[in-house]
Motif scaffolding. Sequence first.
Motif, PDB file in Angstrom:
ATOM      1  N   ARG A   6       0.833  -1.206   0.000  1.00  0.00           N
ATOM      2  CA  ARG A   6       0.000   0.000   0.000  1.00  0.00           C
ATOM      3  C   ARG A   6       0.869   1.259   0.000  1.00  0.00           C
ATOM      4  O   ARG A   6       1.944   1.286   0.597  1.00  0.00           O
ATOM      5  N   PHE A   7       0.351   2.284  -0.659  1.00  0.00           N
ATOM      6  CA  PHE A   7       0.994   3.593  -0.662  1.00  0.00           C
ATOM      7  C   PHE A   7       0.025   4.616  -0.089  1.00  0.00           C
ATOM      8  O   PHE A   7      -1.197   4.483  -0.241  1.00  0.00           O
ATOM      9  N   ASP A   8       0.566   5.612   0.564  1.00  0.00           N
ATOM     10  CA  ASP A   8      -0.244   6.676   1.150  1.00  0.00           C
ATOM     11  C   ASP A   8      -0.357   7.809   0.143  1.00  0.00           C
ATOM     12  O   ASP A   8       0.485   8.705   0.099  1.00  0.00           O
ATOM     13  N   LEU A   9      -1.395   7.767  -0.673  1.00  0.00           N
ATOM     14  CA  LEU A   9      -1.589   8.785  -1.699  1.00  0.00           C
ATOM     15  C   LEU A   9      -2.416   9.937  -1.123  1.00  0.00           C
ATOM     16  O   LEU A   9      -3.423   9.697  -0.466  1.00  0.00           O
ATOM     17  N   PRO A  10      -2.010  11.173  -1.398  1.00  0.00           N
ATOM     18  CA  PRO A  10      -2.654  12.334  -0.770  1.00  0.00           C
ATOM     19  C   PRO A  10      -3.898  12.828  -1.489  1.00  0.00           C
ATOM     20  O   PRO A  10      -4.453  13.850  -1.108  1.00  0.00           O
ATOM     21  N   PHE A  11      -4.326  12.138  -2.523  1.00  0.00           N
ATOM     22  CA  PHE A  11      -5.536  12.581  -3.207  1.00  0.00           C
ATOM     23  C   PHE A  11      -6.401  11.376  -3.551  1.00  0.00           C
ATOM     24  O   PHE A  11      -5.912  10.278  -3.810  1.00  0.00           O
ATOM     25  N   LEU A 214       7.435  12.420 -13.744  1.00  0.00           N
ATOM     26  CA  LEU A 214       7.342  11.874 -12.389  1.00  0.00           C
ATOM     27  C   LEU A 214       6.078  11.048 -12.206  1.00  0.00           C
ATOM     28  O   LEU A 214       6.081  10.042 -11.488  1.00  0.00           O
ATOM     29  N   GLY A 215       4.993  11.477 -12.851  1.00  0.00           N
ATOM     30  CA  GLY A 215       3.794  10.660 -12.822  1.00  0.00           C
ATOM     31  C   GLY A 215       4.044   9.298 -13.440  1.00  0.00           C
ATOM     32  O   GLY A 215       3.632   8.263 -12.901  1.00  0.00           O
ATOM     33  N   ALA A 216       4.744   9.281 -14.571  1.00  0.00           N
ATOM     34  CA  ALA A 216       5.075   8.018 -15.234  1.00  0.00           C
ATOM     35  C   ALA A 216       5.979   7.159 -14.360  1.00  0.00           C
ATOM     36  O   ALA A 216       5.790   5.941 -14.251  1.00  0.00           O
ATOM     37  N   ASP A 217       6.986   7.775 -13.738  1.00  0.00           N
ATOM     38  CA  ASP A 217       7.903   7.024 -12.874  1.00  0.00           C
ATOM     39  C   ASP A 217       7.160   6.423 -11.687  1.00  0.00           C
ATOM     40  O   ASP A 217       7.360   5.252 -11.334  1.00  0.00           O
ATOM     41  N   THR A 218       6.321   7.224 -11.051  1.00  0.00           N
ATOM     42  CA  THR A 218       5.574   6.742  -9.888  1.00  0.00           C
ATOM     43  C   THR A 218       4.690   5.560 -10.261  1.00  0.00           C
ATOM     44  O   THR A 218       4.683   4.526  -9.577  1.00  0.00           O
ATOM     45  N   ILE A 219       3.958   5.697 -11.347  1.00  0.00           N
ATOM     46  CA  ILE A 219       3.054   4.633 -11.774  1.00  0.00           C
ATOM     47  C   ILE A 219       3.839   3.403 -12.223  1.00  0.00           C
ATOM     48  O   ILE A 219       3.483   2.271 -11.896  1.00  0.00           O
ATOM     49  N   GLY A 220       4.925   3.609 -12.964  1.00  0.00           N
ATOM     50  CA  GLY A 220       5.733   2.488 -13.430  1.00  0.00           C
ATOM     51  C   GLY A 220       6.321   1.688 -12.287  1.00  0.00           C
ATOM     52  O   GLY A 220       6.288   0.448 -12.292  1.00  0.00           O
ATOM     53  N   PHE A 221       6.847   2.374 -11.294  1.00  0.00           N
ATOM     54  CA  PHE A 221       7.445   1.671 -10.149  1.00  0.00           C
ATOM     55  C   PHE A 221       6.373   0.986  -9.299  1.00  0.00           C
ATOM     56  O   PHE A 221       6.574  -0.131  -8.810  1.00  0.00           O
ATOM     57  N   ALA A 259      12.457  -0.617  -3.619  1.00  0.00           N
ATOM     58  CA  ALA A 259      11.547  -0.199  -4.686  1.00  0.00           C
ATOM     59  C   ALA A 259      10.442   0.689  -4.117  1.00  0.00           C
ATOM     60  O   ALA A 259      10.048   1.685  -4.739  1.00  0.00           O
ATOM     61  N   TYR A 260       9.957   0.348  -2.939  1.00  0.00           N
ATOM     62  CA  TYR A 260       8.937   1.169  -2.282  1.00  0.00           C
ATOM     63  C   TYR A 260       9.489   2.558  -1.967  1.00  0.00           C
ATOM     64  O   TYR A 260       8.823   3.577  -2.191  1.00  0.00           O
ATOM     65  N   ARG A 261      10.725   2.603  -1.476  1.00  0.00           N
ATOM     66  CA  ARG A 261      11.331   3.896  -1.138  1.00  0.00           C
ATOM     67  C   ARG A 261      11.499   4.747  -2.378  1.00  0.00           C
ATOM     68  O   ARG A 261      11.200   5.956  -2.366  1.00  0.00           O
ATOM     69  N   MET A 262      11.952   4.153  -3.475  1.00  0.00           N
ATOM     70  CA  MET A 262      12.146   4.896  -4.714  1.00  0.00           C
ATOM     71  C   MET A 262      10.820   5.428  -5.249  1.00  0.00           C
ATOM     72  O   MET A 262      10.739   6.569  -5.729  1.00  0.00           O
ATOM     73  N   THR A 263       9.787   4.613  -5.157  1.00  0.00           N
ATOM     74  CA  THR A 263       8.462   5.038  -5.620  1.00  0.00           C
ATOM     75  C   THR A 263       7.964   6.210  -4.786  1.00  0.00           C
ATOM     76  O   THR A 263       7.443   7.196  -5.325  1.00  0.00           O
ATOM     77  N   SER A 264       8.120   6.119  -3.481  1.00  0.00           N
ATOM     78  CA  SER A 264       7.674   7.186  -2.585  1.00  0.00           C
ATOM     79  C   SER A 264       8.430   8.480  -2.853  1.00  0.00           C
ATOM     80  O   SER A 264       7.860   9.574  -2.793  1.00  0.00           O
ATOM     81  N   ALA A 265       9.713   8.363  -3.179  1.00  0.00           N
ATOM     82  CA  ALA A 265      10.513   9.557  -3.480  1.00  0.00           C
ATOM     83  C   ALA A 265      10.015  10.237  -4.749  1.00  0.00           C
ATOM     84  O   ALA A 265       9.949  11.478  -4.828  1.00  0.00           O
ATOM     85  N   GLU A 268       6.818  12.050  -3.822  1.00  0.00           N
ATOM     86  CA  GLU A 268       7.090  13.263  -3.034  1.00  0.00           C
ATOM     87  C   GLU A 268       7.560  14.404  -3.929  1.00  0.00           C
ATOM     88  O   GLU A 268       7.121  15.553  -3.775  1.00  0.00           O
ATOM     89  N   GLU A 269       8.439  14.108  -4.871  1.00  0.00           N
ATOM     90  CA  GLU A 269       8.902  15.155  -5.772  1.00  0.00           C
ATOM     91  C   GLU A 269       7.754  15.648  -6.653  1.00  0.00           C
ATOM     92  O   GLU A 269       7.629  16.859  -6.912  1.00  0.00           O
ATOM     93  N   TYR A 270       6.916  14.713  -7.101  1.00  0.00           N
ATOM     94  CA  TYR A 270       5.757  15.112  -7.904  1.00  0.00           C
ATOM     95  C   TYR A 270       4.889  16.111  -7.134  1.00  0.00           C
ATOM     96  O   TYR A 270       4.481  17.150  -7.679  1.00  0.00           O
TER      97      TYR A 270
END
Length: 343
Positions: A6-11, A214-221, A259-265, A268-270
């Motif tokens: 699970r990821f904590d998405l803000p929206f 960044l959207g693509a990176d987040t979704i891809g990871f 992988a989770y840490r990289m996705t979260s990063a 966060e930048e997004y």
Amino acid sequence: MPQDVRFDLPFDTPVSDHLEYARARHLRWVWDMGLVRSRAGFEEYRSWDLPQAAARTYPHASAEDMVVLMNWFSLAFLFDDQFDAGRPDRAERIAEVARELIVTPLRPAGSTPRVTCPITLAWAQVWEHLSDGMSLTWRTRFAASWGRFLVAHCEEVDLAARGLAGTLDLEEYAAFRRRTVGIHHSIDAGERSRGFEVPPQAMAHPLMERLRDLGADTIGFMNDIHSFERERRRGDGHNLIAVLHRERGCSWEEATAEAYRMTSACLEEYLELEARVPQMCDELGLDADERDRVRRGVEAIQHWINGNYEWALTSGRYADAKEGPVATAEQAGRGSVDDLLTV
């Protein structure tokens, strides 16, 4: 375990009211178009629940447009699964079909495909509807993003055919994944789904370009994490967890955590850059209508990040175990029960 991550998405993003209406029509279309050719293939496809993915990523589309978007999802996902590790020569046929898919948006809408198979025939029909009412600027932008995605897919297939699927280092893989995930044109389709276009000057701004990347990176990871079990069963080395495990010599659990840490990063930048969008609009001197179109363009990215995430948590595509013909196909290195590259 990865599909449960699970990821904590803000929206939060809405789900289309047209899901069930469109689902029934979409499933009939998939069968009629020959995008599934066996009962096992149809049941496996239905378990993926791609209609839910479309309803979450394009929640504001009309009922009829929702059917078109679901149809598009089906041919893209099913084409992605056509490689057969037991037949490396099949890479040439995939490249031939991919070239046809690339040029379809560059021809007049409604043109008859020159390379025919269920995938190309379906795409010609979908593109005629998907492009309807959109400007040449949008159609050209979509075609470029779509083309880059398909070229990257062919490169991925070629690496696998040559036994090199697990050879990219982390930096190479991250750049490659941004292209193979196919998010840029998917975000473009968000404009079509609501009948607007992001102003060209905003689309060309470095901030918007970075947001989309960044959207693509987040979704891809995220997708790599949730699809890991499926890809490991198929022996697919194009996965962030597999790359980290190989390159760093760590355990699967440690690779998943990284992988989770990289996705979260990436996320966060997004979010940090998204907060700067009003400043970008000021810089460009946009009027109220243009600012609203930028806002909806940003929402299209949000819909994809959150919508794809919510769908992936429950989709049968990423189930941790398969049975019957699907399991047999995966064990043989195939992603699909049915061959969709022949007439």
